[in-house]
Design a protein around this motif. Structure first.
Motif, short mmCIF file in Angstrom:
data_model
loop_
_atom_site.label_atom_id
_atom_site.label_comp_id
_atom_site.label_asym_id
_atom_site.label_seq_id
_atom_site.Cartn_x
_atom_site.Cartn_y
_atom_site.Cartn_z
N ASN A 99 30.25 30.30 38.79
CA ASN A 99 31.36 30.54 39.70
C ASN A 99 32.02 31.88 39.33
OD1 ASN A 99 33.38 30.40 41.54
ND2 ASN A 99 34.25 28.46 40.80
N TYR A 101 33.87 33.87 40.96
CA TYR A 101 35.18 34.17 41.56
C TYR A 101 36.30 33.31 40.98
CZ TYR A 101 32.03 36.43 44.73
OH TYR A 101 31.05 37.21 45.25
N ARG A 102 35.99 32.45 40.05
CA ARG A 102 36.99 31.56 39.49
C ARG A 102 37.98 32.29 38.57
NH1 ARG A 102 36.26 25.74 38.64
NH2 ARG A 102 38.33 25.07 38.12
N THR A 105 40.74 38.51 38.39
CA THR A 105 40.30 39.88 38.18
C THR A 105 41.45 40.83 38.46
OG1 THR A 105 39.54 40.08 40.47
CG2 THR A 105 37.92 39.33 38.85
#
Length: 115
Positions: A99, A101-102, A105
């Motif tokens: 995952n 995108y967990r 950022t």
């Protein structure tokens, strides 16, 4: 003094085990190290005066072996710690791969500074 001689031979066996130690299963190695340490502790409890000159000479040999043993145990501890660190890194890489995108950022974030 029998316990002192047993302690010396056990220490020699412990050093030999750690010197020939390869990359066999870590759990087995740790179990054997624990057994050696427990046996040495029991023998230490049985060692007591009076000491002869032969016992003193044997004690000096034991002291030299203990220094070598300490170095080998530190080496083994370092190897175990490196393996644990590697496992933690692999776990994190797997999480990021599954995952991506967990995790938060810093890129793509906009802050409004009008106020």
């Amino acid at each position: 003094m029998e316990p002192l001689k047993q302690f010396y031979s056990l220490t020699e066996a412990f050093v030999a085990f750690l010197e020939k130690q390869g990359k066999e299963e870590r759990d087995v190695t740790i179990e054997r190290i624990n057994r050696f340490l427990e046996e040495r502790e029991e023998l230490l409890k049985r060692i007591g005066p009076p000491f002869t000159d032969e016992d003193r000479a044997l004690a000096e040999k034991i002291q030299a072996l203990n220094e070598k043993l300490n170095d080998l145990l530190v080496r083994e501890k370092t190897a175990i710690q490196e393996q644990l660190d590697q496992l933690k890194r692999q776990k994190e890489y797997r999480k990021k791969y599954r995952n991506p995108y967990r995790s938060p950022t810093a890129g793509g974030v906009f802050y409004d500074k009008k106020n």
